[in-house]
Design an enzyme around this catalytic site. Structure first.
Site, PDB file in Angstrom:
ATOM      1  N   LYS A  76       0.818  -1.210   0.000  1.00 13.16           N
ATOM      2  CA  LYS A  76       0.000   0.000   0.000  1.00 13.16           C
ATOM      3  C   LYS A  76       0.852   1.260   0.000  1.00 13.16           C
ATOM      4  O   LYS A  76       0.632   2.178  -0.800  1.00 13.16           O
ATOM      5  CB  LYS A  76      -0.925   0.003   1.208  1.00 13.16           C
ATOM      6  CG  LYS A  76      -1.624   1.340   1.488  1.00 13.16           C
ATOM      7  CD  LYS A  76      -2.399   1.296   2.785  1.00 13.16           C
ATOM      8  CE  LYS A  76      -3.045   2.628   3.111  1.00 13.16           C
ATOM      9  NZ  LYS A  76      -2.055   3.638   3.568  1.00 13.16           N
ATOM     10  N   ASN A  77       1.834   1.331   0.890  1.00 11.60           N
ATOM     11  CA  ASN A  77       2.618   2.557   1.015  1.00 11.60           C
ATOM     12  C   ASN A  77       3.455   2.830  -0.236  1.00 11.60           C
ATOM     13  O   ASN A  77       3.628   3.981  -0.635  1.00 11.60           O
ATOM     14  CB  ASN A  77       3.504   2.483   2.257  1.00 11.60           C
ATOM     15  CG  ASN A  77       2.696   2.523   3.539  1.00 11.60           C
ATOM     16  OD1 ASN A  77       1.559   2.997   3.552  1.00 11.60           O
ATOM     17  ND2 ASN A  77       3.264   2.020   4.625  1.00 11.60           N
ATOM     18  N   ARG A 126      -4.915  10.856   2.713  1.00  8.92           N
ATOM     19  CA  ARG A 126      -3.613  11.345   3.143  1.00  8.92           C
ATOM     20  C   ARG A 126      -2.562  11.212   2.048  1.00  8.92           C
ATOM     21  O   ARG A 126      -1.654  12.030   1.945  1.00  8.92           O
ATOM     22  CB  ARG A 126      -3.152  10.612   4.402  1.00  8.92           C
ATOM     23  CG  ARG A 126      -1.827  11.174   4.894  1.00  8.92           C
ATOM     24  CD  ARG A 126      -1.541  10.899   6.338  1.00  8.92           C
ATOM     25  NE  ARG A 126      -0.347  11.606   6.747  1.00  8.92           N
ATOM     26  CZ  ARG A 126      -0.307  12.845   7.199  1.00  8.92           C
ATOM     27  NH1 ARG A 126      -1.423  13.523   7.315  1.00  8.92           N
ATOM     28  NH2 ARG A 126       0.832  13.424   7.529  1.00  8.92           N
ATOM     29  N   ASP A 160      -5.586   8.218   8.574  1.00  5.66           N
ATOM     30  CA  ASP A 160      -5.838   7.656   9.891  1.00  5.66           C
ATOM     31  C   ASP A 160      -5.834   8.731  10.976  1.00  5.66           C
ATOM     32  O   ASP A 160      -5.063   9.686  10.915  1.00  5.66           O
ATOM     33  CB  ASP A 160      -4.761   6.626  10.248  1.00  5.66           C
ATOM     34  CG  ASP A 160      -4.905   5.344   9.438  1.00  5.66           C
ATOM     35  OD1 ASP A 160      -6.033   5.037   9.058  1.00  5.66           O
ATOM     36  OD2 ASP A 160      -3.890   4.672   9.209  1.00  5.66           O
TER      37      ASP A 160
END
Length: 437
Positions: free
Chosen positions: A22-23, A97, A121
């Site tokens: 994901k990152n 984000r 988050d």
């Protein structure tokens, strides 16, 4: 609000493969804005955060083609920079984000960008100072729009390379500065750069596009700016956090699971930390075999003091893994201290684990002491609400190892980071029902 209804107490068995990281996905998708040529990214996870970021850059003018569920081509030939000033863009960017990482590429290629306050988050203060400071060192200027609540960022004289010592080894900050520097004039030297595998992947992708970057894999990067970047093909790494999550699932449920194609060389200290937690696991090529055990015992330090797990910059333990270590420790034999240094709100979900019967002392916002029960299914079911991705997966792991049936609400937080998690775990023998309310 969607929920997961989880019947705990079932041992799982079988093989499972982690999704793409994901990152890394958020970084390399934003990097496609640096070139008008075609970039193809494979092994993309089909998760909410990735879908939302792709939708955002499509509205900016990026042409995309979904070759299959996990492979997408991007062509940023024409970007509508005026769209950045629209209310629609600001609202969409605020909800994600990862949108902060479009700023570096836009500054580099177009000399201007808009940065609304990004979402993500709710895990405590997540400052953007490193991003801002790095762009300023390269020549960017900032003007805050009080009415619209966004930063108007411009590079009126272009970006120029320089030396910079980052105040923290921020992963997204490093990525954003790299993407701004690759098209800046002159040489940029970044010291105390993050050197996670995902940063290395981003750098390798940019080099294939024509960037000149040396020091990849270290905390000292040297970037010689170029005038143009071309297209490339890029395959993403497996998600190390999902690898850790599945190890946690296996340990918590006393299961026998093989994790396939985990990218073992890019997992850093994580496998050894799980072993110190007592998890019985073996590396078999690029697979990890977590073996069924009757119980697992937490190691102690050589002087007999309590085992401590804390987050640290790569190759230390990722902060995204600590919630998983915490919940797994509740069933182990022994005690452990979890020290979450980076985010002050990430441990607040432990009240739900305490409600489930876990013996945890929340020492302060950053530290929790766990006294393991030394037996499986020591927790009992409850109803929970997921506050963020990592707490959500920890709650799911706890529910899988508990007695009875638990309900986890607000699972869109889990869906932001985990692809079809209920379906994939059910194939191993879990009993999870998704409820759309």
């Amino acid at each position: 609000m969607s929920s997961l209804i989880v019947e705990g107490g079932h041992r799982l068995q079988g093989n499972i493969s982690p999704q793409g990281a994901k990152n890394e996905a958020l970084e390399v998708i934003c990097a496609t804005l640096l070139t008008p040529e075609r970039v193809v990214i494979s092994n993309l996870p089909d998760i909410a955060d990735v879908r939302n970021l792709i939708s955002l850059i499509e509205e900016m003018g990026v042409e995309t083609e979904h070759i299959d569920n996990n492979t997408v081509s991007f062509s940023a030939k024409e970007i509508d920079t005026e769209y950045l000033y629209s209310e629609q863009f600001r609202k969409k960017a605020q909800s994600l984000r990862g949108s902060v990482m479009i700023v570096g590429p836009l500054l580099a290629r177009f000399g201007k960008a808009i940065l609304p306050k990004p979402g993500g988050d709710k895990i405590g203060r997540r400052r953007l100072d490193t991003h801002f400071w790095g762009w300023q060192k390269l020549g960017a200027e900032f003007e805050y729009d009080e009415l619209g609540k966004y930063y108007n960022i411009t590079a009126p004289n272009g970006l120029k390379g320089c030396y910079m010592l980052l105040d923290e080894a921020s992963v997204t900050g490093t990525a954003n500065i790299i993407m701004a520097a690759v098209l800046a004039s002159g040489v940029t030297t970044i010291y105390n750069a993050a050197c996670e595998p995902y940063i290395q992947q981003l750098c390798k992708m940019l080099v294939r596009m024509g960037a000149k970057i040396t020091g990849i894999g270290s905390n000292l990067l040297t970037i010689c700016g170029v005038d143009y970047l071309g297209g490339t093909d890029h395959k993403m790494l497996p998600d190390m956090i999902e690898v850790g999550s599945f190890i946690g699932v296996a340990a918590m449920t006393g299961s026998d699971i093989v994790l396939e194609n985990v990218g073992i060389d890019d997992l850093g200290i994580m496998p050894e930390c799980f072993r110190r937690l007592g998890v019985n696991m073996e590396v078999e090529g690029d697979n990890i075999h977590v073996r069924q055990d009757e119980i697992y015992a937490i190691d102690s330090f050589m002087d007999g003091s309590i085992m401590t797990f804390s987050d640290a910059p790569w190759p230390g333990l990722s902060p995204d893994l600590l919630s998983i270590f915490l919940v797994v420790a509740t069933q182990a034999k022994g005690s452990v201290l979890i020290h979450q240094k980076m985010f002050e709100s990430r441990l607040f979900f432990v009240d739900k684990l305490i409600d489930m019967g876990a013996k945890i002392i929340l020492c302060d916002p950053h530290r929790a002491a766990v006294i393991g029960a030394g037996k499986f299914h020591c927790l009992h079911s409850t109803n929970m609400v997921s506050p963020d991705i990592r707490a959500g997966i920890a709650m799911l792991i706890a529910a899988l190892g508990a007695r009875g049936t638990s309900r986890i609400q607000n699972i869109n937080q889990i869906d932001r980071g985990y692809e079809r998690i209920d379906e994939r775990l059910n194939k191993l023998g879990a009993h999870i029902i998704r409820s759309e309310e």
